[in-house]
Design a protein around this motif. Structure first.
Motif, PDB file in Angstrom:
ATOM      1  N   GLY A  61      61.347 -13.250   0.389  1.00 59.74           N
ATOM      2  CA  GLY A  61      60.101 -13.371  -0.354  1.00 59.74           C
ATOM      3  C   GLY A  61      60.027 -12.235  -1.373  1.00 59.74           C
ATOM      4  O   GLY A  61      60.834 -11.298  -1.345  1.00 59.74           O
ATOM      5  N   GLN A  77      68.466  -1.686   5.841  1.00 63.71           N
ATOM      6  CA  GLN A  77      68.461  -3.032   5.243  1.00 63.71           C
ATOM      7  C   GLN A  77      69.645  -3.185   4.272  1.00 63.71           C
ATOM      8  O   GLN A  77      70.297  -4.230   4.244  1.00 63.71           O
ATOM      9  CB  GLN A  77      67.129  -3.275   4.519  1.00 63.71           C
ATOM     10  N   TYR A 119      64.200   3.062   6.539  1.00 62.59           N
ATOM     11  CA  TYR A 119      64.260   1.614   6.775  1.00 62.59           C
ATOM     12  C   TYR A 119      65.059   0.858   5.703  1.00 62.59           C
ATOM     13  O   TYR A 119      65.944   0.049   6.017  1.00 62.59           O
ATOM     14  CB  TYR A 119      62.803   1.126   6.839  1.00 62.59           C
ATOM     15  N   ASP A 147      72.663  -3.875   6.310  1.00 65.01           N
ATOM     16  CA  ASP A 147      72.681  -5.275   6.774  1.00 65.01           C
ATOM     17  C   ASP A 147      73.353  -6.171   5.743  1.00 65.01           C
ATOM     18  O   ASP A 147      74.170  -7.032   6.064  1.00 65.01           O
ATOM     19  CB  ASP A 147      71.258  -5.827   6.954  1.00 65.01           C
ATOM     20  N   ASP A 201      58.126  -9.752  -1.721  1.00 66.21           N
ATOM     21  CA  ASP A 201      57.843  -8.384  -1.260  1.00 66.21           C
ATOM     22  C   ASP A 201      59.119  -7.577  -0.983  1.00 66.21           C
ATOM     23  O   ASP A 201      59.053  -6.353  -0.845  1.00 66.21           O
ATOM     24  CB  ASP A 201      56.946  -8.412  -0.005  1.00 66.21           C
ATOM     25  N   ILE A 228      53.269 -16.106  -0.377  1.00 66.21           N
ATOM     26  CA  ILE A 228      52.158 -16.858   0.204  1.00 66.21           C
ATOM     27  C   ILE A 228      51.047 -15.851   0.520  1.00 66.21           C
ATOM     28  O   ILE A 228      51.298 -14.799   1.113  1.00 66.21           O
ATOM     29  CB  ILE A 228      52.626 -17.607   1.482  1.00 66.21           C
TER      30      ILE A 228
END
Ligand code: TYM
Length: 325
Positions: free
Chosen positions: A144, A129, A125, A132, A146, A183
């Motif tokens: 964020g 990314q 994965y 991308d 993470d 958050i």
């Protein structure tokens, strides 16, 4: 001009975490940078999805991008699978990334839970990314907190590619907000808010009705001190609500602390409910308007063309450097 790229998975209705950590910041960035925002449906299938639902959720997320204020005349909005270069570059970079690096990825460990039956795509994965991001020569990636580890890996892959083959790829910087980068769950402020949480009292989605928002925020975990003060270590619940309040109202946390000096949690939550409902109402109205219009398809057609042009150029340079005819 700076180049920005980011993506969100179409795996459920966007939460306030996704919105504050990423989307809300996309809307600001489109005013100052050359922005590419995608719906990463190829990432979504690393966990099982219902095909028809995935199709719908992909279009929902495009409509949500538009509803939150992304403007296709300023930013390029597209679906990852519609730009074939992503899957292709993903493969090329799988032959640059190291197994040792992927073994260290915390998200894989969390999602895979050591099971032998998760799909191989969940493991690779982060390389998709990286593709991308690198295909667009992005120098800034708003995400964020993470996603920090995935971005560090992206830089490492790019550095190695440039060293081993040719200087083709731009090293991106993560762009993580000062407020709202993480958050937390409303029902458990020790863990991040997540659309895959077990209880719906963990999160607020951008499509929650006012009554539901009220119920969820009323139930949000606080502490017994009854003092509105920002201190994530000892007051994670209230600090999280202050983060949300500040991000949605635009008021600095320091100012909110002053406003609520001597005022208890009851009034604070009441005001936060109002701020949240008022912030989401126009987004929800626009979402309903756009979702069933032909605007989504028009935007995607235009986005696919523009994104492909940029991505194919980088892909060609990557292949040339690697000797791939
Ligand atoms: P995803 O779909 O899980 O989340 C989308 C964005 O929302 C942020 N986010 C949060 N921010 C603050 N608090 C939270 N509780 C919270 N939960 C989620 C994420 O950090 C993210 O920015 N791997 C990415 C998708 C991706 C991507 C990319 C991102 C694929 N390709 C290229 C940037 C660039 C992900 O799973 O996001």
């Amino acid at each position: 001009m700076e180049r920005v790229l980011s993506g969100i998975q179409p795996t459920g209705i966007v939460t306030l975490g996704n919105y504050i950590g990423a989307m809300q910041r996309f809307v600001k960035l489109q005013e100052e940078a050359d922005c590419y925002f995608c719906v990463v449906n190829l990432h979504a299938i690393t966990i099982p999805q219902n095909p028809e639902e995935l199709r719908q959720k992909t279009l929902d997320l495009v409509a949500m991008y538009l509803a939150t204020g992304l403007d296709p005349s300023k930013a390029t909005i597209f679906v990852q699978s519609q730009v074939a270069a992503h899957a292709e570059a993903g493969w090329l970079l799988q032959c640059v990334a190291r197994v040792g690096e992927l073994n260290r990825m915390v998200q894989f460990k969390e999602k895979g839970k050591g099971s032998e039956s998760v799909v191989a795509g969940l493991y690779t994965y982060p390389v998709l990314q990286a593709a991308d991001i690198l295909l667009y020569n992005a120098n800034r990636v708003p995400v964020g907190e993470d996603q920090k580890q995935h971005l560090e890996l992206t830089r490492e892959i790019a550095e190695r590619f440039n060293r081993d083959y040719a200087d083709v790829l731009t090293l991106p910087e993560p762009f993580i907000g000062e407020v709202g980068a993480r958050i937390m769950g409303l029902d458990n402020p020790e863990k991040k808010m997540s659309k895959s949480a077990d209880s719906e009292f963990n999160y607020i989605t951008l499509l929650d009705e006012p009554k539901k928002i009220e119920k969820k925020l009323k139930r949000a975990v606080t502490d017994s001190e009854n003092m509105v003060r920002f201190d994530p270590a000892t007051k994670p619940g209230i600090s999280n609500l202050l983060n949300i309040y500040s991000s949605l109202s635009g008021k600095p946390i320091k100012e909110l602390e002053k406003d609520y000096e001597g005022v208890g949690y009851g009034q604070f939550k009441k005001d936060l409910i109002e701020v949240t409902v008022d912030h989401l109402a126009p987004i929800q109205a626009r979402f309903r308007e756009i979702r069933n219009s032909d605007e989504v398809m028009r935007v995607l057609e235009q986005g696919r063309e523009k994104a492909s042009e940029v991505a194919n150029q980088t892909l060609r340079r990557m292949k040339d450097a690697m000797g791939i005819i």
